[in-house]
Design an enzyme around this catalytic site. Sequence first.
Site, PDB file in Angstrom:
ATOM      1  N   GLU A  44       0.909  -1.477   0.173  1.00 44.18           N
ATOM      2  CA  GLU A  44       0.447  -0.323  -0.314  1.00 44.18           C
ATOM      3  C   GLU A  44       1.119   1.536   0.117  1.00 44.18           C
ATOM      4  O   GLU A  44       0.226   2.527  -1.015  1.00 44.18           O
ATOM      5  CB  GLU A  44      -0.587   0.039   1.089  1.00 44.18           C
ATOM      6  CG  GLU A  44      -2.020  -0.828   1.183  1.00 44.18           C
ATOM      7  CD  GLU A  44      -3.204  -0.842  -0.348  1.00 44.18           C
ATOM      8  OE1 GLU A  44      -3.118   0.313  -0.353  1.00 44.18           O
ATOM      9  OE2 GLU A  44      -3.704  -1.832  -0.597  1.00 44.18           O
ATOM     10  N   TYR A 127      -6.339   6.629   3.993  1.00 45.65           N
ATOM     11  CA  TYR A 127      -6.625   5.629   2.919  1.00 45.65           C
ATOM     12  C   TYR A 127      -6.078   3.981   3.517  1.00 45.65           C
ATOM     13  O   TYR A 127      -6.559   3.435   3.433  1.00 45.65           O
ATOM     14  CB  TYR A 127      -6.199   6.483   1.801  1.00 45.65           C
ATOM     15  CG  TYR A 127      -5.818   5.077   0.601  1.00 45.65           C
ATOM     16  CD1 TYR A 127      -7.748   4.389   0.922  1.00 45.65           C
ATOM     17  CD2 TYR A 127      -4.792   4.350   0.432  1.00 45.65           C
ATOM     18  CE1 TYR A 127      -7.031   2.909   0.029  1.00 45.65           C
ATOM     19  CE2 TYR A 127      -4.637   3.240  -0.296  1.00 45.65           C
ATOM     20  CZ  TYR A 127      -5.317   2.443  -0.878  1.00 45.65           C
ATOM     21  OH  TYR A 127      -5.596   1.272  -1.905  1.00 45.65           O
ATOM     22  N   ASP A 145      -9.360   4.927  -2.599  1.00 48.85           N
ATOM     23  CA  ASP A 145      -8.280   5.526  -3.357  1.00 48.85           C
ATOM     24  C   ASP A 145      -9.402   5.870  -5.104  1.00 48.85           C
ATOM     25  O   ASP A 145     -10.220   5.791  -4.323  1.00 48.85           O
ATOM     26  CB  ASP A 145      -7.412   3.713  -3.371  1.00 48.85           C
ATOM     27  CG  ASP A 145      -7.899   2.765  -4.336  1.00 48.85           C
ATOM     28  OD1 ASP A 145      -9.046   3.210  -5.124  1.00 48.85           O
ATOM     29  OD2 ASP A 145      -7.515   2.323  -5.233  1.00 48.85           O
ATOM     30  N   CYS A 197     -14.461  -0.755 -15.308  1.00 48.52           N
ATOM     31  CA  CYS A 197     -14.823   0.759 -14.360  1.00 48.52           C
ATOM     32  C   CYS A 197     -13.596   1.944 -15.249  1.00 48.52           C
ATOM     33  O   CYS A 197     -13.016   2.803 -13.422  1.00 48.52           O
ATOM     34  CB  CYS A 197     -15.598   0.794 -13.109  1.00 48.52           C
ATOM     35  SG  CYS A 197     -16.572   2.757 -13.166  1.00 48.52           S
ATOM     36  N   CYS A 204     -18.653  -1.445 -19.078  1.00 47.81           N
ATOM     37  CA  CYS A 204     -20.096  -1.119 -19.152  1.00 47.81           C
ATOM     38  C   CYS A 204     -20.996  -2.662 -19.396  1.00 47.81           C
ATOM     39  O   CYS A 204     -21.743  -3.241 -17.761  1.00 47.81           O
ATOM     40  CB  CYS A 204     -20.973  -0.526 -19.086  1.00 47.81           C
ATOM     41  SG  CYS A 204     -20.625   1.378 -17.996  1.00 47.81           S
ATOM     42  N   CYS A 207     -19.912  -5.437 -16.587  1.00 51.73           N
ATOM     43  CA  CYS A 207     -19.361  -5.012 -15.499  1.00 51.73           C
ATOM     44  C   CYS A 207     -20.009  -4.989 -14.090  1.00 51.73           C
ATOM     45  O   CYS A 207     -21.997  -5.413 -15.020  1.00 51.73           O
ATOM     46  CB  CYS A 207     -20.204  -3.527 -14.848  1.00 51.73           C
ATOM     47  SG  CYS A 207     -19.933  -2.643 -12.884  1.00 51.73           S
ATOM     48  N   CYS A 213     -26.800   1.238 -12.160  1.00 52.42           N
ATOM     49  CA  CYS A 213     -25.082   2.149 -11.839  1.00 52.42           C
ATOM     50  C   CYS A 213     -26.339   3.326 -12.819  1.00 52.42           C
ATOM     51  O   CYS A 213     -26.381   3.228 -13.798  1.00 52.42           O
ATOM     52  CB  CYS A 213     -23.951   1.740 -13.105  1.00 52.42           C
ATOM     53  SG  CYS A 213     -23.328   3.273 -12.962  1.00 52.42           S
TER      54      CYS A 213
END
Length: 355
Positions: A44, A127, A145, A197, A204, A207, A213
């Site tokens: 991270e 975060y 994020d 995405c 899409c 997805c 959405c």
Amino acid sequence: MIAEELLPWYDRHARELPWRLSPRQKRANPEILFADPYRVWLSEIMLQQTTVATVKGYYEKFLTSWPTVQDLAKEELDSVLSAWAGLGYYARARNLHKCAKVIAEELGGVFPDTEEALLKLPGVGPYTAAAIAAIAFGRSAVVVDGNVERVIARYYALEDPLPGVKSEMKKFAQKETPIDRAGDYAQAMMDLGATICTPRSPGCVICPIQVVCLARKSGIAEALPKKAPKKEKPTRRAYAYLLLSEKRGALLRRRPEKGLLGGMTEVPTGNWIEQGDAERNPEFEQLAQWAKLDGIVKHTFTHFHFEITVLTTKLSQDLDVVAEAVQGKWAHKSEFAGLALPTVMKKILRHADYM
């Protein structure tokens, strides 16, 4: 909720990453519930402002050199900075080393398991604390994020521009974060943003959350999230003074611990001037007769562009005196790989055909 559709998709399509305990690995080893906090923390920190593709090689190099947080804590900072060279944002490396020492020496080698305690560690922000708490300890932490922001902005059709809309994104992200499998959910959101995405040409039609959405329904998915216009970056200019010796190599020095490129190795430079032309440094000027190389070296940092004019000279005597005056050390090309040379300094050396 997003998790109801997303987690089954993640179980089938999760990316295999070296720092991750994937659903496939969990199925093979059901007694292992969470990823190693050291590996999660290390990845991270490296992934801040850096792509997965770039981080993989550095991560594996670090893990080979320092398999545990105790190993990293025992290492000299210079070695850590050298291994980090080229990854950028060097304050991360200094904080990484500082944090390893805190965990190894003050916390008995055990990572804190709550966001509140993790936030007290050097270099760990909201975060990162949330990511470690969720992925390594299963806490129901809200991990947001850039990938998650993009998914949330499109899912809820948030049309206000960044960064102003961040607080609203965080509220919706909190609403969607499940109590169970929070770590898997966080990683699933990251994977969704990284593979489907995406910023441009989102997929899409494949997805897993497309049905609900709002941006997809309105046909505005690719336009979100909107961003406020960026300010034009200023340009700073400086002279670099490359002292060369046939016997001893190039004269390099360590930058101050605090500030940009803190603790890294540099070709000595004059002041970095933002307004007007670069200024020559009288202290360097009196050391030798300098020749200016044609062209300039260009580099871009996060907040400004940098243009460097390179001056060179060759010395055959008073090498130790000059080194002391510059507070530097001589290094041959063969030693460069072991030095913490940031990318901009490598560019200067290449421009002088000395690397």
